[in-house]
Scaffold this motif. Structure first.
Motif, PDB file in Angstrom:
ATOM      1  N   VAL A 151     -74.019 -85.505 -63.410  1.00  0.00           N
ATOM      2  CA  VAL A 151     -74.738 -86.005 -64.726  1.00  0.00           C
ATOM      3  C   VAL A 151     -76.169 -86.453 -63.707  1.00  0.00           C
ATOM      4  O   VAL A 151     -76.288 -86.975 -63.372  1.00  0.00           O
ATOM      5  CB  VAL A 151     -73.894 -86.896 -64.382  1.00  0.00           C
ATOM      6  N   GLU A 207     -78.041 -96.570 -67.757  1.00  0.00           N
ATOM      7  CA  GLU A 207     -77.225 -95.423 -67.958  1.00  0.00           C
ATOM      8  C   GLU A 207     -76.972 -94.803 -66.212  1.00  0.00           C
ATOM      9  O   GLU A 207     -76.027 -94.308 -66.085  1.00  0.00           O
ATOM     10  CB  GLU A 207     -78.363 -94.233 -68.145  1.00  0.00           C
ATOM     11  N   LYS A 221     -73.223 -93.918 -65.571  1.00  0.00           N
ATOM     12  CA  LYS A 221     -73.196 -92.689 -65.957  1.00  0.00           C
ATOM     13  C   LYS A 221     -72.675 -92.086 -64.272  1.00  0.00           C
ATOM     14  O   LYS A 221     -71.976 -91.321 -63.483  1.00  0.00           O
ATOM     15  CB  LYS A 221     -74.242 -91.605 -66.605  1.00  0.00           C
ATOM     16  N   GLU A 281     -69.023 -93.296 -64.364  1.00  0.00           N
ATOM     17  CA  GLU A 281     -68.347 -91.998 -65.359  1.00  0.00           C
ATOM     18  C   GLU A 281     -67.992 -90.479 -64.240  1.00  0.00           C
ATOM     19  O   GLU A 281     -67.137 -90.570 -64.131  1.00  0.00           O
ATOM     20  CB  GLU A 281     -68.726 -91.344 -66.719  1.00  0.00           C
ATOM     21  N   ALA A 282     -69.400 -90.808 -62.768  1.00  0.00           N
ATOM     22  CA  ALA A 282     -69.087 -89.557 -61.941  1.00  0.00           C
ATOM     23  C   ALA A 282     -67.872 -89.894 -61.070  1.00  0.00           C
ATOM     24  O   ALA A 282     -67.430 -89.142 -60.733  1.00  0.00           O
ATOM     25  CB  ALA A 282     -70.502 -89.512 -61.647  1.00  0.00           C
ATOM     26  N   VAL A 309     -75.037 -86.557 -59.292  1.00  0.00           N
ATOM     27  CA  VAL A 309     -75.392 -87.909 -59.575  1.00  0.00           C
ATOM     28  C   VAL A 309     -77.232 -87.049 -59.409  1.00  0.00           C
ATOM     29  O   VAL A 309     -77.561 -87.155 -58.536  1.00  0.00           O
ATOM     30  CB  VAL A 309     -75.527 -89.148 -59.216  1.00  0.00           C
ATOM     31  N   LEU A 352     -64.983 -85.394 -71.969  1.00  0.00           N
ATOM     32  CA  LEU A 352     -66.945 -85.133 -72.121  1.00  0.00           C
ATOM     33  C   LEU A 352     -66.875 -84.961 -74.017  1.00  0.00           C
ATOM     34  O   LEU A 352     -68.064 -85.673 -73.531  1.00  0.00           O
ATOM     35  CB  LEU A 352     -67.952 -84.302 -70.818  1.00  0.00           C
ATOM     36  N   ARG A 410     -67.652 -88.854 -74.503  1.00  0.00           N
ATOM     37  CA  ARG A 410     -68.656 -89.643 -73.703  1.00  0.00           C
ATOM     38  C   ARG A 410     -69.266 -88.992 -74.333  1.00  0.00           C
ATOM     39  O   ARG A 410     -69.675 -88.419 -74.941  1.00  0.00           O
ATOM     40  CB  ARG A 410     -67.586 -88.863 -71.993  1.00  0.00           C
ATOM     41  N   THR A 436     -72.392 -87.437 -73.847  1.00  0.00           N
ATOM     42  CA  THR A 436     -73.347 -86.086 -72.862  1.00  0.00           C
ATOM     43  C   THR A 436     -74.973 -85.539 -73.099  1.00  0.00           C
ATOM     44  O   THR A 436     -75.422 -85.857 -72.525  1.00  0.00           O
ATOM     45  CB  THR A 436     -72.561 -84.878 -73.069  1.00  0.00           C
ATOM     46  N   TRP A 457     -84.890 -84.022 -69.829  1.00  0.00           N
ATOM     47  CA  TRP A 457     -83.134 -84.780 -69.337  1.00  0.00           C
ATOM     48  C   TRP A 457     -83.806 -85.953 -67.739  1.00  0.00           C
ATOM     49  O   TRP A 457     -85.774 -86.017 -67.257  1.00  0.00           O
ATOM     50  CB  TRP A 457     -82.548 -84.071 -68.011  1.00  0.00           C
ATOM     51  N   ILE A 489     -77.873 -84.841 -70.684  1.00  0.00           N
ATOM     52  CA  ILE A 489     -77.234 -86.636 -69.414  1.00  0.00           C
ATOM     53  C   ILE A 489     -76.182 -85.685 -68.691  1.00  0.00           C
ATOM     54  O   ILE A 489     -76.573 -85.401 -67.533  1.00  0.00           O
ATOM     55  CB  ILE A 489     -76.889 -87.640 -70.291  1.00  0.00           C
ATOM     56  N   TYR A 490     -75.710 -84.808 -69.056  1.00  0.00           N
ATOM     57  CA  TYR A 490     -73.948 -83.945 -68.839  1.00  0.00           C
ATOM     58  C   TYR A 490     -74.518 -82.850 -68.406  1.00  0.00           C
ATOM     59  O   TYR A 490     -75.816 -82.113 -69.467  1.00  0.00           O
ATOM     60  CB  TYR A 490     -73.217 -84.080 -69.157  1.00  0.00           C
TER      61      TYR A 490
END
Length: 562
Positions: free
Chosen positions: A323, A330, A334, A337-338, A351, A446, A449, A451, A467, A491-492
């Protein structure tokens, strides 16, 4: 509309980054939105360091190259940056260390003398400089004193005295640049990517951070080190990056949510351990701060050139989660989340960040409730424990050493459900397929979420794709372009959200890729995953983030708007 843009500079050891951060906090305290970026070489003393501070009465995402004020504690800063001044720009400088006779208005101030008069040390010149800057922008002295007191605590007295002297001198001798008016808004922190990333990991249950110092991820170490007790975590600094990665595997095997911080070169040394995390299904989060490479490269400057390396890291086939946050908010969400995804699916997570994101500060709101610990599936002890039990999802119930009735065996060898070495063709195939089945579960997760993000006009036919930390420059450039424009922020990156990316690409009439590398690595990934080839690109890899003004011109040129 209120807007401030200034530069403060000196040499390494002069405290430029701390001074710039405090100036940003002063503007943030008034309700303005601030952005602070630093630029420094790979030196402990000497050389040239500078920071740019921008503040406005609206949300801002990036600094500007042009400034209305240069605040210099040495001659070199003036020589290097006077060309960046706007037409009515001014030069504030220590008259004991520099002089200025150029076309812009000179603002000499006796910083060195002030420090001597209060019995301070040289680095305290910054406090008097901060006071003078606050005066030039009409900031109440009480606000400056509050920020300095909070920053220095018991050591604030002399700094406060110097702030007052700088403030009073500027008020008496210089015309103000403008009178900054307080902005009424919901308070937001001035926070760096490193700080928010660390806090997101803690909110998701991180109890152990292991690292070997390597710019730019050292910023995470610098934040977490003094905050260990407050945050309820432990930080360990082993002898090298190989030890970092293997220690993290051991901690996670024992049930401790663990995160590793490094840069591209350090992660290169972690490849065997990263591959073992995939084989042994050990959940560890690896934060990789990108910088200019190959090899040592330019270690204190930013880049986005490690994407392909990170997505293909480690030998063999195994799931990994990757991510790339684009701002501090973020980074908080994120990274949390990771951590949760790594533990839910017993897979390593990466990350992807960079120097620009980790070390820049900005005013931004962060909803702490977006991150909480998401528990994995634990073994309940109702049958003989098999660490790698075959399941439809590929995810085996977790147990940890010391759990009654469970022998928890992990190995770097291919293995059977119990963890014993397996070399039969059928056994190898089944376990390989078992691990890769987790990808379907991760993708399904995902899809619930965020992404990707869409910025700008969602109906626009012209699309910018990017990105990571390029987000800020693109958002600022879009406001300067002032044309219907849509920005797809991915993002992902693994598993790749093809279902979202393909949908937006199919609706676009013209597409432009923007990346901080010279080979269009995200563009290649998009082609690999969707079959869509982006033919237009704005690429750079000079260690500096994109300048929104010049990027806006490149966007207009790419879409034929000039």
């Amino acid at each position: 509309m209120q807007e401030v843009s200034l530069l403060i500079g000196g040499q390494a050891g002069d405290g430029m980054m701390r001074a710039a951060e405090l100036i940003g906090r002063i503007f943030n305290r008034l309700g303005l939105y601030a952005f602070v970026i630093n630029d420094y070489g790979s030196l402990i003393r000497g050389g040239h360091n500078f920071c740019k501070i921008r503040a406005a009465d609206r949300q801002i995402w990036h600094h500007r190259e042009s400034v209305e004020l240069i605040a210099a504690v040495n001659q070199d800063t003036i020589a290097r940056h006077q060309k960046e001044l706007t037409g009515d720009g001014r030069v504030l400088y220590d008259e004991g260390a520099a002089k200025y006779e150029g076309p812009h208005e000179p603002l000499p101030i006796p910083l060195t003398t002030m420090v001597q008069e209060v019995g301070g040390i040289s680095i305290m010149k910054n406090s008097a400089m901060i006071g003078a800057i606050a005066s030039l922008y009409g900031v109440p002295l009480s606000v400056v004193e509050e920020v300095i007191n909070r920053a220095y605590g018991e050591k604030a007295a002399k700094n406060i005295e110097l702030v007052k002297r700088g403030y009073e001198f500027a008020a008496k001798n210089f015309k103000p640049i403008l009178k900054v008016e307080p902005v009424k808004r919901d308070p937001t922190p001035l926070i760096s990517g490193a700080e928010s990333l660390a806090l997101g990991a803690v909110k998701a249950g991180m109890k152990l951070y292991i690292t070997y110092p390597m710019t730019p991820s050292t910023a995470i170490l610098n934040y977490l080190g003094p905050a260990q007790d407050e945050l309820g975590i432990l930080l360990i600094h082993p002898e090298n990056e190989i030890a970092v990665a293997n220690m993290a595997l051991g901690a996670a095997y024992a049930g401790v949510r663990t995160m590793v911080g490094t840069a591209g070169g350090g992660f290169a040394l972690m490849q065997e351990a990263f591959s073992m995390a995939g084989q042994a299904e050990i959940p560890v989060v690896f934060v990789v701060g990108q910088r200019v490479a190959p090899a040592v490269g330019a270690p204190t400057y930013t880049a986005q050139a490690d994407l392909k390396f990170l997505l293909n890291a480690g030998h063999g086939e195994f799931p990994r989660i990757a991510v790339a946050p684009g701002d501090p908010e973020e980074a908080f969400v994120k990274t949390g989340e990771a951590m949760n995804l790594a533990w839910k699916y017993q897979s390593p997570a990466i990350v992807l960040v960079d120097k620009h994101l980790l070390e820049s500060y900005m005013s931004i709101g962060i909803d702490e409730n977006k991150v909480a610990v998401e528990p994995p599936e634990f073994a309940m002890g109702q049958e003989e424990y098999r660490r790698y039990r075959f399941t439809a999802s590929g995810v085996s119930p977790l147990a940890f050493p010391g759990q009654k009735g469970a022998v928890v065996k992990v190995t770097s060898y291919e293995h059977d459900e119990y963890g014993y070495a397996e070399e039969t063709a059928d056994g190898i195939q089944k376990m390989q397929e078992k691990r890769l089945r987790k990808l379907s579960s991760i993708i399904l997760d995902l899809k619930g979420r965020e992404t990707v993000k869409i910025h700008g006009d969602p109906a626009a036919e012209n699309l910018v794709v990017a990105w990571g930390s390029t987000k800020g420059a693109i958002l600022e450039a879009m406001s300067l372009v002032n044309r219907p424009l849509k920005f797809l922020q991915i993002i992902y990156l693994s598993p790749f959200p093809e279902w979202e990316v393909s949908r937006h690409l199919s609706k676009a009439r013209d597409v432009l890729l923007v990346e901080g590398n010279l080979t269009g690595q995200l563009g290649s990934l998009i082609t690999e995953q969707t079959g869509f080839r982006i033919k237009k690109a704005v690429l750079k890899n000079d260690g500096r983030p994109f300048d929104p003004v010049s990027l806006a011109e490149k966007i207009k040129e790419a879409f034929g708007w000039k």
